[in-house]
Design a protein around this motif. Structure first.
Motif, PDB file in Angstrom:
ATOM      1  N   LEU A 151       5.366  -5.886  -4.487  1.00  0.00           N
ATOM      2  CA  LEU A 151       5.273  -4.722  -5.401  1.00  0.00           C
ATOM      3  C   LEU A 151       4.103  -3.806  -5.235  1.00  0.00           C
ATOM      4  O   LEU A 151       3.744  -4.495  -4.230  1.00  0.00           O
ATOM      5  N   VAL A 152       4.524  -2.399  -5.471  1.00  0.00           N
ATOM      6  CA  VAL A 152       3.070  -1.645  -4.729  1.00  0.00           C
ATOM      7  C   VAL A 152       2.473  -2.187  -6.426  1.00  0.00           C
ATOM      8  O   VAL A 152       2.861  -3.207  -7.333  1.00  0.00           O
ATOM      9  N   LEU A 153       1.271  -1.465  -6.208  1.00  0.00           N
ATOM     10  CA  LEU A 153      -0.133  -2.321  -7.286  1.00  0.00           C
ATOM     11  C   LEU A 153       0.222  -2.280  -8.447  1.00  0.00           C
ATOM     12  O   LEU A 153      -0.249  -3.127  -9.006  1.00  0.00           O
ATOM     13  N   PRO A 154       0.445  -1.051  -8.907  1.00  0.00           N
ATOM     14  CA  PRO A 154       0.714  -0.735 -10.093  1.00  0.00           C
ATOM     15  C   PRO A 154       1.532  -1.624 -10.821  1.00  0.00           C
ATOM     16  O   PRO A 154       1.876  -2.114 -11.959  1.00  0.00           O
ATOM     17  N   GLU A 155       3.055  -2.101  -9.971  1.00  0.00           N
ATOM     18  CA  GLU A 155       3.623  -2.936 -11.055  1.00  0.00           C
ATOM     19  C   GLU A 155       3.076  -4.415 -10.380  1.00  0.00           C
ATOM     20  O   GLU A 155       3.686  -4.894 -11.712  1.00  0.00           O
ATOM     21  N   LEU A 156       2.599  -4.510  -9.427  1.00  0.00           N
ATOM     22  CA  LEU A 156       1.659  -5.645  -9.698  1.00  0.00           C
ATOM     23  C   LEU A 156       1.468  -6.178 -11.115  1.00  0.00           C
ATOM     24  O   LEU A 156       1.178  -7.384 -11.092  1.00  0.00           O
ATOM     25  N   ARG A 175       1.083  -1.172   0.102  1.00  0.00           N
ATOM     26  CA  ARG A 175       0.182  -0.255   0.165  1.00  0.00           C
ATOM     27  C   ARG A 175       1.131   1.502  -0.032  1.00  0.00           C
ATOM     28  O   ARG A 175       0.685   2.273  -0.671  1.00  0.00           O
ATOM     29  N   GLN A 176       2.070   1.430   0.690  1.00  0.00           N
ATOM     30  CA  GLN A 176       3.244   1.889   1.104  1.00  0.00           C
ATOM     31  C   GLN A 176       3.974   1.287   0.828  1.00  0.00           C
ATOM     32  O   GLN A 176       4.449   0.161   1.662  1.00  0.00           O
ATOM     33  N   LEU A 177       5.230   1.961   0.136  1.00  0.00           N
ATOM     34  CA  LEU A 177       6.681   1.265   0.413  1.00  0.00           C
ATOM     35  C   LEU A 177       7.151   1.418   1.266  1.00  0.00           C
ATOM     36  O   LEU A 177       6.883   2.650   1.615  1.00  0.00           O
ATOM     37  N   PRO A 178       7.886   0.477   1.780  1.00  0.00           N
ATOM     38  CA  PRO A 178       8.032   1.393   3.385  1.00  0.00           C
ATOM     39  C   PRO A 178       9.375   1.035   3.252  1.00  0.00           C
ATOM     40  O   PRO A 178      10.281   0.968   2.181  1.00  0.00           O
ATOM     41  N   PRO A 179       9.450   2.005   4.067  1.00  0.00           N
ATOM     42  CA  PRO A 179      10.607   2.924   4.198  1.00  0.00           C
ATOM     43  C   PRO A 179      11.701   2.531   4.163  1.00  0.00           C
ATOM     44  O   PRO A 179      13.467   2.607   4.131  1.00  0.00           O
ATOM     45  N   SER A 205       3.056  -6.500 -13.709  1.00  0.00           N
ATOM     46  CA  SER A 205       3.656  -7.365 -13.981  1.00  0.00           C
ATOM     47  C   SER A 205       3.665  -8.617 -13.962  1.00  0.00           C
ATOM     48  O   SER A 205       3.739  -9.826 -14.795  1.00  0.00           O
ATOM     49  N   PHE A 206       1.677  -8.986 -14.067  1.00  0.00           N
ATOM     50  CA  PHE A 206       1.086  -9.545 -14.755  1.00  0.00           C
ATOM     51  C   PHE A 206       0.641 -10.027 -16.439  1.00  0.00           C
ATOM     52  O   PHE A 206       0.971 -10.656 -17.432  1.00  0.00           O
ATOM     53  N   GLY A 207       1.410  -8.521 -16.552  1.00  0.00           N
ATOM     54  CA  GLY A 207       1.332  -8.412 -18.381  1.00  0.00           C
ATOM     55  C   GLY A 207       2.465  -8.672 -18.921  1.00  0.00           C
ATOM     56  O   GLY A 207       2.257  -9.373 -20.147  1.00  0.00           O
ATOM     57  N   ARG A 208       3.270  -8.522 -18.450  1.00  0.00           N
ATOM     58  CA  ARG A 208       4.717  -9.592 -18.746  1.00  0.00           C
ATOM     59  C   ARG A 208       3.921 -10.744 -19.252  1.00  0.00           C
ATOM     60  O   ARG A 208       5.634 -11.478 -19.248  1.00  0.00           O
ATOM     61  N   LEU A 209       3.685 -10.875 -18.147  1.00  0.00           N
ATOM     62  CA  LEU A 209       3.747 -12.529 -17.266  1.00  0.00           C
ATOM     63  C   LEU A 209       3.053 -13.456 -18.729  1.00  0.00           C
ATOM     64  O   LEU A 209       2.351 -14.373 -19.012  1.00  0.00           O
ATOM     65  N   GLY A 210       2.443 -12.449 -19.759  1.00  0.00           N
ATOM     66  CA  GLY A 210       1.524 -12.596 -20.839  1.00  0.00           C
ATOM     67  C   GLY A 210       0.044 -12.760 -20.462  1.00  0.00           C
ATOM     68  O   GLY A 210      -0.245 -12.937 -21.131  1.00  0.00           O
ATOM     69  N   TYR A 211      -0.630 -12.042 -19.487  1.00  0.00           N
ATOM     70  CA  TYR A 211      -2.006 -12.268 -19.040  1.00  0.00           C
ATOM     71  C   TYR A 211      -1.989 -10.515 -18.968  1.00  0.00           C
ATOM     72  O   TYR A 211      -2.070  -9.559 -18.662  1.00  0.00           O
ATOM     73  N   ASP A 212      -3.355 -10.843 -19.011  1.00  0.00           N
ATOM     74  CA  ASP A 212      -4.705  -9.414 -18.917  1.00  0.00           C
ATOM     75  C   ASP A 212      -5.188  -9.444 -17.462  1.00  0.00           C
ATOM     76  O   ASP A 212      -5.833  -9.983 -17.298  1.00  0.00           O
ATOM     77  N   VAL A 213      -5.261  -8.210 -16.730  1.00  0.00           N
ATOM     78  CA  VAL A 213      -5.935  -7.821 -15.259  1.00  0.00           C
ATOM     79  C   VAL A 213      -7.387  -8.016 -16.454  1.00  0.00           C
ATOM     80  O   VAL A 213      -7.401  -7.287 -16.530  1.00  0.00           O
ATOM     81  N   VAL A 214      -8.314  -8.581 -15.909  1.00  0.00           N
ATOM     82  CA  VAL A 214      -9.654  -8.578 -16.550  1.00  0.00           C
ATOM     83  C   VAL A 214     -10.275  -7.962 -15.688  1.00  0.00           C
ATOM     84  O   VAL A 214     -11.657  -7.805 -15.238  1.00  0.00           O
TER      85      VAL A 214
END
Ligand code: SAH
Length: 248
Positions: free
Chosen positions: A165-170, A144-148, A173-182
């Motif tokens: 990961l933070v949410l946008p990066e997570l 939710r917040q990157l730990p300092p 990462s699904f996209g990089r694995l070849g998946y759409d987040v639906v």
């Protein structure tokens, strides 16, 4: 075969072993537009709440695999209680490497991605049980917040900041694995409270009933420290969600 006993103690009264609440589980089922007869596989199915309520509410057919004997028994009892024991089956066993005989329309691992050695490995494992065009569900924490500092990450019971990961990066990462987040349904802090704070009363009552148990000192120590640790770290820094994925 079983999970470490401490979890069977602290989570014995949980129906859902994650920060998702019953209403959010229902939201997820509705969001996925499940149809009667949809075949759902759930690795690390816990006490079976997702499969049982979706069988009741949407007429899905489900198989769950879980290594906790207690949770698997609770899942079976829940299926009977909800009148869906003919639609769902719970297998007590190790889900690592588990591939279904019959392909599923939805293959899930909600809050147990160590089963496949992490998110990518679990997606790969679930894909082996999934029909073409099916949906994978992954339940996973994110920051939710990157730990300092690494110390804060450890306070959240993560091994390191790099574990999540933070949410946008997570999502990326699904996209990089070849998946759409639906689809996705995210937990909130109230949901975290239901998961974490529910353990405290369970621990307190267990201690009163089992003062001489070999785990009594460990449970006592957890009950003493957990509320402050949780409020300082997990509740502030850790998010959690279920993400629905379809192969591109
Ligand atoms: N998906 C459930 C449970 C999540 S908790 C829910 O949301 O309520 C993680 C679950 O994984 C626990 O029920 C635990 O017993 C199970 N588990 C841990 N290691 C496992 C393994 N190797 N194989 C199958 N289940 C496992």
């Amino acid at each position: 075969m079983d999970i470490p006993r401490i979890f069977n103690i602290t989570e014995s009264a949980h129906r859902i072993h994650n920060p998702i609440t019953p209403d959010k589980l229902a939201t997820l089922g509705a969001a996925l537009r499940l149809e009667a007869g949809t075949r759902v596989l759930d690795l690390g199915s816990g006490s079976g709440e997702m499969l049982c309520t979706w069988a009741r509410d949407h007429g899905i057919v489900g198989t769950g695999v879980d290594m906790s004997r207690l949770f698997s028994e609770q899942a079976q009892r829940r299926a009977e209680e909800l009148g869906v024991a003919d639609r769902v089956a719970f297998i007590h066993g190790d889900a690592a490497g588990y591939v279904a005989g019959e392909k599923a329309d939805v293959a899930a691992c909600v809050g147990a991605t160590w089963i496949g050695g992490g998110v990518a490995g679990t997606i790969g494992l679930l894909a082996r049980s999934l029909r073409a065009g099916g949906v994978i569900l992954i339940g996973e924490p994110y920051w939710r917040q990157l730990p300092p500092s690494e110390e804060v990450a450890k306070g959240c019971l993560a091994g390191a900041v790099a574990d999540f990961l933070v949410l946008p990066e997570l999502l990326a990462s699904f996209g990089r694995l070849g998946y759409d987040v639906v689809e996705m349904v995210l937990a909130d802090q109230d949901g975290w409270d239901r998961y974490e704070a529910a353990k405290w009363l369970t621990m307190r009552r267990w201690l009163e009933a089992h003062p001489g148990d070999e785990l009594a000192a460990e449970v006592r120590a957890q009950l003493t420290s957990e509320p402050v640790r949780y409020a300082t770290y997990t509740r502030e820094y850790l998010g959690w969600g279920v993400f629905a994925l379809m192969a591109r």
